[in-house]
Scaffold this motif. Structure first.
Motif, PDB file in Angstrom:
ATOM      1  N   ALA A   1      64.652  36.809  38.353  1.00 34.84           N
ATOM      2  CA  ALA A   1      65.715  37.068  39.328  1.00 34.84           C
ATOM      3  C   ALA A   1      65.208  36.866  40.753  1.00 34.84           C
ATOM      4  N   GLU A   2      63.959  37.261  41.011  1.00 32.31           N
ATOM      5  CA  GLU A   2      63.383  37.049  42.340  1.00 32.31           C
ATOM      6  C   GLU A   2      63.279  35.562  42.656  1.00 32.31           C
ATOM      7  N   ARG A   3      62.881  34.782  41.663  1.00 36.74           N
ATOM      8  CA  ARG A   3      62.812  33.332  41.874  1.00 36.74           C
ATOM      9  C   ARG A   3      64.176  32.781  42.259  1.00 36.74           C
ATOM     10  N   ASP A   4      65.204  33.164  41.529  1.00 38.51           N
ATOM     11  CA  ASP A   4      66.542  32.642  41.800  1.00 38.51           C
ATOM     12  C   ASP A   4      67.048  33.109  43.162  1.00 38.51           C
ATOM     13  N   ARG A   5      66.695  34.335  43.557  1.00 35.39           N
ATOM     14  CA  ARG A   5      67.154  34.864  44.844  1.00 35.39           C
ATOM     15  C   ARG A   5      66.557  34.075  46.001  1.00 35.39           C
ATOM     16  N   TYR A   6      65.265  33.818  45.932  1.00 33.79           N
ATOM     17  CA  TYR A   6      64.629  33.084  47.025  1.00 33.79           C
ATOM     18  C   TYR A   6      64.890  31.584  46.937  1.00 33.79           C
ATOM     19  N   ALA A   7      65.142  31.085  45.735  1.00 34.99           N
ATOM     20  CA  ALA A   7      65.447  29.652  45.611  1.00 34.99           C
ATOM     21  C   ALA A   7      66.722  29.297  46.358  1.00 34.99           C
ATOM     22  N   ALA A   8      67.617  30.278  46.546  1.00 35.53           N
ATOM     23  CA  ALA A   8      68.849  30.018  47.287  1.00 35.53           C
ATOM     24  C   ALA A   8      68.582  29.656  48.742  1.00 35.53           C
ATOM     25  N   LEU A   9      67.372  29.961  49.235  1.00 35.85           N
ATOM     26  CA  LEU A   9      67.032  29.633  50.622  1.00 35.85           C
ATOM     27  C   LEU A   9      66.481  28.219  50.775  1.00 35.85           C
ATOM     28  N   LEU A  10      66.132  27.561  49.670  1.00 34.36           N
ATOM     29  CA  LEU A  10      65.419  26.285  49.764  1.00 34.36           C
ATOM     30  C   LEU A  10      66.239  25.195  50.434  1.00 34.36           C
ATOM     31  N   ASP A  11      67.540  25.195  50.238  1.00 33.06           N
ATOM     32  CA  ASP A  11      68.371  24.163  50.856  1.00 33.06           C
ATOM     33  C   ASP A  11      68.378  24.271  52.376  1.00 33.06           C
ATOM     34  N   HIS A  12      67.939  25.406  52.908  1.00 35.43           N
ATOM     35  CA  HIS A  12      67.929  25.615  54.355  1.00 35.43           C
ATOM     36  C   HIS A  12      66.581  25.300  54.984  1.00 35.43           C
ATOM     37  N   VAL A  13      65.575  24.978  54.166  1.00 33.50           N
ATOM     38  CA  VAL A  13      64.244  24.694  54.698  1.00 33.50           C
ATOM     39  C   VAL A  13      64.281  23.397  55.494  1.00 33.50           C
ATOM     40  N   ALA A  14      63.871  23.477  56.754  1.00 33.92           N
ATOM     41  CA  ALA A  14      63.871  22.294  57.612  1.00 33.92           C
ATOM     42  C   ALA A  14      62.515  22.034  58.241  1.00 33.92           C
ATOM     43  N   HIS A  15      61.532  22.881  57.935  1.00 31.35           N
ATOM     44  CA  HIS A  15      60.197  22.765  58.521  1.00 31.35           C
ATOM     45  C   HIS A  15      59.212  23.429  57.570  1.00 31.35           C
ATOM     46  N   ARG A  16      57.980  22.973  57.577  1.00 33.80           N
ATOM     47  CA  ARG A  16      56.973  23.543  56.675  1.00 33.80           C
ATOM     48  C   ARG A  16      56.808  25.044  56.890  1.00 33.80           C
ATOM     49  N   ASP A  17      57.007  25.508  58.128  1.00 33.33           N
ATOM     50  CA  ASP A  17      56.859  26.934  58.392  1.00 33.33           C
ATOM     51  C   ASP A  17      57.974  27.743  57.733  1.00 33.33           C
ATOM     52  N   ASP A  18      59.127  27.127  57.523  1.00 30.98           N
ATOM     53  CA  ASP A  18      60.204  27.815  56.800  1.00 30.98           C
ATOM     54  C   ASP A  18      59.776  28.111  55.373  1.00 30.98           C
ATOM     55  N   LEU A  19      59.109  27.146  54.746  1.00 29.78           N
ATOM     56  CA  LEU A  19      58.635  27.361  53.381  1.00 29.78           C
ATOM     57  C   LEU A  19      57.568  28.450  53.348  1.00 29.78           C
ATOM     58  N   ASN A  20      56.687  28.461  54.357  1.00 31.53           N
ATOM     59  CA  ASN A  20      55.682  29.523  54.421  1.00 31.53           C
ATOM     60  C   ASN A  20      56.350  30.893  54.467  1.00 31.53           C
ATOM     61  N   TYR A  21      57.425  30.984  55.221  1.00 30.13           N
ATOM     62  CA  TYR A  21      58.142  32.260  55.333  1.00 30.13           C
ATOM     63  C   TYR A  21      58.726  32.674  53.983  1.00 30.13           C
ATOM     64  N   ILE A  22      59.372  31.737  53.288  1.00 29.41           N
ATOM     65  CA  ILE A  22      59.988  32.054  51.996  1.00 29.41           C
ATOM     66  C   ILE A  22      58.933  32.484  50.987  1.00 29.41           C
ATOM     67  N   LEU A  23      57.824  31.729  50.927  1.00 31.17           N
ATOM     68  CA  LEU A  23      56.772  32.061  49.973  1.00 31.17           C
ATOM     69  C   LEU A  23      56.123  33.403  50.316  1.00 31.17           C
ATOM     70  N   GLY A  24      55.926  33.646  51.601  1.00 31.87           N
ATOM     71  CA  GLY A  24      55.344  34.913  52.003  1.00 31.87           C
ATOM     72  C   GLY A  24      56.213  36.086  51.622  1.00 31.87           C
ATOM     73  N   GLU A  25      57.526  35.926  51.785  1.00 30.70           N
ATOM     74  CA  GLU A  25      58.449  36.998  51.425  1.00 30.70           C
ATOM     75  C   GLU A  25      58.500  37.196  49.911  1.00 30.70           C
TER      76      GLU A  25
END
Length: 766
Positions: A739-763
Motif C-alpha cells: 500500500a505504501e508503494r502504491d501511495r507514493y507511486a501516485a506522485l511519480l507522474d509529477h516528478v520533474a527533476h531528480r531532486d523530486d525523486l529524492n524527496y519521494i524516496l526519502g519520504e
C-alpha cells in the motif's frame, strides 16, 4: 440599535482575544486536486500575499490565494531554501549556479542572482545536508543566516554563519559551537535552533541519539537552553511575534506546533494523518508548508489550514529524453570467451567494447529497466544478465553479435522472481547457470529444460561466491556457518548426485572457492593467520591481515604442486623419457579442444591435502584461476587494491598492478581485464605487469539515450524492492508495504527533476 451595538462590541472583543486563545487544531484538508494543479512543490516561504517555493529545482512565486506561478530562476543546477527578506524585497537562497553550492540573492520579483559566498562546498553527502544552506535573515534585513562546514572538524557538525546582503564583508561565525535549522527572534536577541541537522535523513518514528529538540540561544549571555524534550523529533523552528512554531512527529506524522518560549506551553496546530508536514516557512501573512507535495497556508491565529492551488506552465526540461555519456557510470564488467570484447553494465544498460578493433555496441536500451551483472558465456554466443523489466528480477540472455536492435534476441530464462538476485555464473559447458538470491538460497538453472534446482540454503547470510568445475559437474561455493564469529565454510555440490559435501571443519573462515582449469586443484581464501594486537584505547584484541590463498589437491593421487623437488641426473633412459614427454605434449595439444573429462574429487582426506600459496597474510578477495596460475586482490584497510598472480609451476607470487579497483578473467583463462579508476585495460594473463600507460578500452564511447521519466519510475520501484528484500524485519514493522508503494507511486507522474525523486524516496523509505 442597542442590540447591534452589543453585537459589535462582542465581536470586537472576540477579535481582540483571538490571539490569546488556544488555536483550534486544523483537520486534514481534503487531498483530491483539480486537473492541472501542480504537485511536488517544496521549501515554501511567505511574505504578505506572496509565496516563494521550489519546483523542479527552480524558484517560483505565486499569490497566497493561489493561481499560476511565475518562474524566478532557470539554472540547470538546484536552487533551494528560499527566504524572503524582512521587507519582502529580496529572496536569499542556496544555488548551484557555478558548479558549487553558495548563498545567492535575487529581487523578490525576479532578476539576476548575486553570489554572496565564495567557498568550495565540503563533503557533499546529501544526508548531512547542503553546504552554505540558507536559513533566515537577521531582523534588520542586513544579513543572511546560513549553515556551513567552514570551520567544522567533520561532516557531522556544521556551524551557523551570517553574510552581509550587500556583500560588503566576509561571512561571520555565530557563537554557537554547532547548529542545524534556526530562526531569529523578532528583536534579534535570541535564536531558536536545532543543535543537529537530521532533516535529510527521513527516519520516521526515530527516537535515537540524533532526535532533535528545539533550543534557545541568547546572544547577550552566550548561553542556550532546551525548550522541548519530546523523545522523537522537534525541528524546523520558526518565529512569529513572541511565539515559536516548530514541526514535531509527536502525532506519528510531522505536524506544526506552537510554543511559548517563556512558559514552555505548547499546542498542536495541524493534524495531517496521511502525509508529513515538511519545510515550513513563516513571515508576515502566516505560515506556509508542504504536505503530500502540495503547498498549504496556516493562519496561526485561527488555526485554519488550507491548500494553496498552484498552476505551473513549465516545459519540464529536466525530464526530456537526452543522450548521455555513461562511460563513467560502469558498475560491472566481464570478458568474452577469448577476451576479444568486454561487456559492461553502465547506467542500467549493457554494452560491449572491442579490445582492439570494432565498434561499441549497445545491447539493451531500456531506461525503464535495470539490466545488471552481465557475464559472457564460455562459447561466446550469449550474455546472461539480470533484468527487472517485468517488475521483478529475472535472468535473461542477450545476443551479443553485430545485429540491429530490432533483430537482437533477448530470452527470458526465469519467471519466478520475487526478491533480489545475485550474480549469475556460467558452467564451462554452457549448459547451466548458477545464481543466488536474497532468500539465502543458491540455485542451478538448466538452460535446456529451464528447470531450477535448489543447491543449498543458508540460515545466516547470503551466498554470493560460487564457481563450476572445468567439466561443469561440480559446484564449489562458500556459505556462512557460524553466527557468532561470522565464519564461512567451503562446500562442494555434486550436480549429478545432488549431494553437498563440506570441505573443512568450520574452525576457520573460508571463502571464494574456484577450480583450476585442469580440474586438479581447488583454490580458496582462508583466515588462518591470527596475530592479535591489543588496542591502545580499548582493552580488546584486534585481528587483521588474517587471510592467505590456499590450494587443495582434489585427487588423492595428485602430487601437491608444492611438494619437495629434487634435482637428479638423467640415466640411459633419458632419451626415451624425452620422447615420451614430447608425445604427451603432442597428445595434450591435440586433445585441447575436446570436452574436459569429468572432474574426480576424492572426498576422503580432502581437507588434509592443503597447502598455502600466498607469501604473507593480508586481506584478500576475488580469486580467479587460469592455466597454471591463480589471481587475487589484496584490499588493505586504507588505500587502493593490488592485483597478484601466483605461478603454480614456478612457485612464485608476483604483483601485477597496484592501485586498481578490480579485475576479471576471460572464460578461457588467457586474458585479464583490469580496472583503475575510469580506465580499463585488457592484457595477457601471463603478462609481467599490467601497463595502463598505453591506453585502454574505449569506454568513453558508451552513450545511451535516457528517458528520465521511465528511469525515475524504475528507480522508485527498485528502491521499494530493495527495502522489501533487505529490511532487517521481514514484516517491515507490520507496515503494509504494498500500500505504501502504491501511495507514493501516485506522485511519480509529477516528478520533474531528480531532486523530486529524492524527496519521494526519502519520504517512502524513511
Amino acid at each position: 440599535m442597542k442590540n447591534l451595538g452589543f453585537v459589535l462590541y462582542a465581536l470586537a472583543l472576540l477579535i481582540a482575544l483571538a490571539g490569546s486563545l488556544p488555536a483550534q487544531v486544523s483537520p486534514e484538508p481534503p487531498e483530491p486536486a483539480p486537473d492541472g494543479e501542480a504537485r511536488l512543490l517544496r521549501y515554501p516561504d511567505i511574505h504578505g500575499d506572496r509565496v516563494v517555493f521550489v519546483y523542479a529545482g527552480d524558484l517560483w512565486s505565486v499569490p497566497l490565494s493561489g493561481g499560476r506561478a511565475a518562474r524566478l530562476t532557470t539554472s540547470d543546477g538546484l536552487e533551494l531554501s528560499p527566504r524572503f527578506s524582512p521587507d519582502g524585497k529580496w529572496i536569499a537562497f542556496t544555488g548551484e549556479y557555478d558548479g558549487n553550492r553558495d548563498v545567492y540573492l535575487i529581487p523578490a520579483a525576479g532578476g539576476e542572482p548575486r553570489r554572496l559566498t565564495w567557498r568550495q562546498a565540503q563533503y557533499g553527502e546529501l544526508r548531512h545536508g547542503y553546504d552554505n544552506y540558507v536559513l533566515d535573515w537577521t531582523p534588520d534585513g542586513k544579513k543572511i543566516l546560513f549553515r556551513s562546514w567552514r570551520l567544522s572538524f567533520d561532516s557531522w557538525f556544521m556551524r551557523l554563519f551570517t553574510v552581509a546582503a550587500d556583500s560588503s564583508a566576509a561571512p561571520e561565525a555565530l557563537g554557537l559551537p554547532e547548529g542545524g535549522l534556526a530562526a531569529y527572534s523578532p528583536d534579534g536577541s535570541r535564536l531558536a535552533y536545532n543543535r543537529t541537522f537530521r532533516n535529510f535523513r527521513t527516519w520516521k518514528r526515530y527516537y535515537g541519539g540524533l532526535a532533535q529538540d528545539i533550543w534557545l540561544w541568547d546572544f547577550a549571555s552566550g548561553k542556550s537552553r532546551r525548550l522541548t524534550d519530546w523523545k522523537g523529533t522537534d525541528t524546523d523552528p520558526l518565529w512569529l511575534g513572541e511565539k515559536i512554531y516548530y514541526n514535531s512527529d509527536e502525532q506519528g506524522k510531522f505536524n506544526l506546533y506552537r510554543l511559548d518560549p517563556e512558559t514552555g506551553a505548547r499546542e498542536p496546530l495541524t493534524r495531517h494523518l496521511k502525509w508529513d508536514v515538511r519545510w515550513p516557512g513563516a513571515g508576515p501573512g502566516g505560515i506556509v508548508y508542504q504536505c503530500g507535495g502540495y503547498l498549504y497556508h496556516l493562519d496561526p491565529q485561527t488555526g485554519v489550514s488550507r491548500r494553496i492551488p498552484v498552476m505551473i506552465g513549465d516545459d519540464r526540461i529536466h525530464r526530456r529524453p537526452a543522450w548521455k555519456d555513461v562511460g563513467k557510470l560502469v558498475s560491472t564488467y566481464n570478458l568474452s570467451a577469448t577476451g576479444k570484447r568486454a561487456v559492461f553494465e553502465a547506467r542500467g544498460d549493457i554494452f560491449t567494447v572491442p579490445a582492439e578493433h570494432g565498434e561499441v555496441r549497445q545491447l539493451t536500451a531500456t531506461s525503464g529497466a535495470h539490466e545488471r551483472s552481465p557475464v559472457w558465456s564460455p562459447d561466446g554466443n550469449w550474455i546472461c544478465c539480470i533484468s527487472d523489466e517485468t517488475g521483478e528480477e529475472e535472468l535473461c540472455l542477450v545476443e551479443p553479435g553485430p545485429v540491429g536492435a530490432a533483430e537482437r534476441k533477448k530470452v527470458r530464462l526465469t519467471t519466478d522472481g520475487s526478491c533480489h538476485r545475485f550474480n549469475p555464473v556460467w558452467s564451462p559447458d554452457n549448459k547451466r547457470i548458477a545464481f543466488a538470491d536474497k532468500n539465502l538460497k543458491l540455485w542451478l538453472l538448466d538452460l535446456g529444460s529451464r528447470q531450477q534446482t535448489l543447491v543449498d540454503t543458508s540460515s545466516l547470510w547470503e551466498i554470493t561466491e560460487y564457481s563450476f568445475s572445468p567439466c561443469g559437474n561440480w559446484l564449489a561455493y562458500s556459505k556462512p556457518v557460524q553466527r557468532n564469529r561470522e565464519f564461512s565454510s567451503v562446500f562442494l555440490y555434486d550436480i549429478a548426485g545432488r549431494k553437498v559435501h563440506r570441505v573443512a571443519d568450520g574452525m576457520t573462515n573460508d571463502t571464494g572457492p574456484v577450480f583450476d582449469p585442469g580440474g586438479k586443484y581447488l583454490f580458496f581464501i582462508s583466515g588462518r593467520d591470527l596475530s592479535p594486537k591489543l588496542g591502545h584505547f580499548e582493552m580488546s584484541y584486534i585481528y587483521e591481515n588474517t587471510d592467505r590463498v590456499y590450494l587443495l589437491t582434489l585427487q588423492a593421487d595428485t602430487l601437491s604442486p608444492l611438494a619437495p623437488r629434487s634435482d637428479e641426473e638423467q640415466g640411459d633412459g633419458a632419451a626415451e623419457d624425452k620422447q615420451d614427454e614430447e608425445k604427451k605434449k603432442k597428445d595434450k595439444k591435440e586433445d585441447k579442444k575436446a570436452a574436459p573429462a569429468r572432474t574426480r574429487i576424492d572426498l576422503v582426506g580432502l581437507a588434509g591435502r592443503l597447502v598455502v600459496l600466498s607469501e604473507k597474510p593480508g586481506n584478500y578477495e576475488y580469486l580467479r584461476s587460469g592455466e597454471g596460475q591463480v589471481f587475487w586482490l589484496e584490499s588493505p584497510q586504507q588505500g587502493k587494491k593490488s592485483l597478484y598472480r601466483y605461478d603454480i609451476a614456478g612457485r612464485e607470487q608476483k604483483l601485477l598492478a597496484g592501485g586498481v579497483d578490480g579485475y576479471d578473467i576471460s572464460p578461457d583463462g588467457k586474458k585479464l581485464i583490469v580496472r583503475k579508476g575510469e580506465s580499463f585495460v585488457v592484457a595477457d594473463a601471463g603478462s609481467a605487469e599490467i601497463d595502463f600507460s598505453k591506453g585502454g578500452l574505449k569506454v568513453s564511447g558508451l552513450r545511451a539515450k535516457v528517458d528520465y521519466r521511465a528511469e525515475w519510475r524504475q528507480m522508485f520501484y527498485e528502491a521499494w524492492r530493495q527495502e522489501r528484500d533487505f529490511f532487517y524485519d521481514p514484516g517491515l514493522h507490520q507496515l503494509d508495504w504494498q500500500a505504501e508503494r502504491d501511495r507514493y507511486a501516485a506522485l511519480l507522474d509529477h516528478v520533474a527533476h531528480r531532486d523530486d525523486l529524492n524527496y519521494i524516496l526519502g519520504e517512502m523509505l524513511g
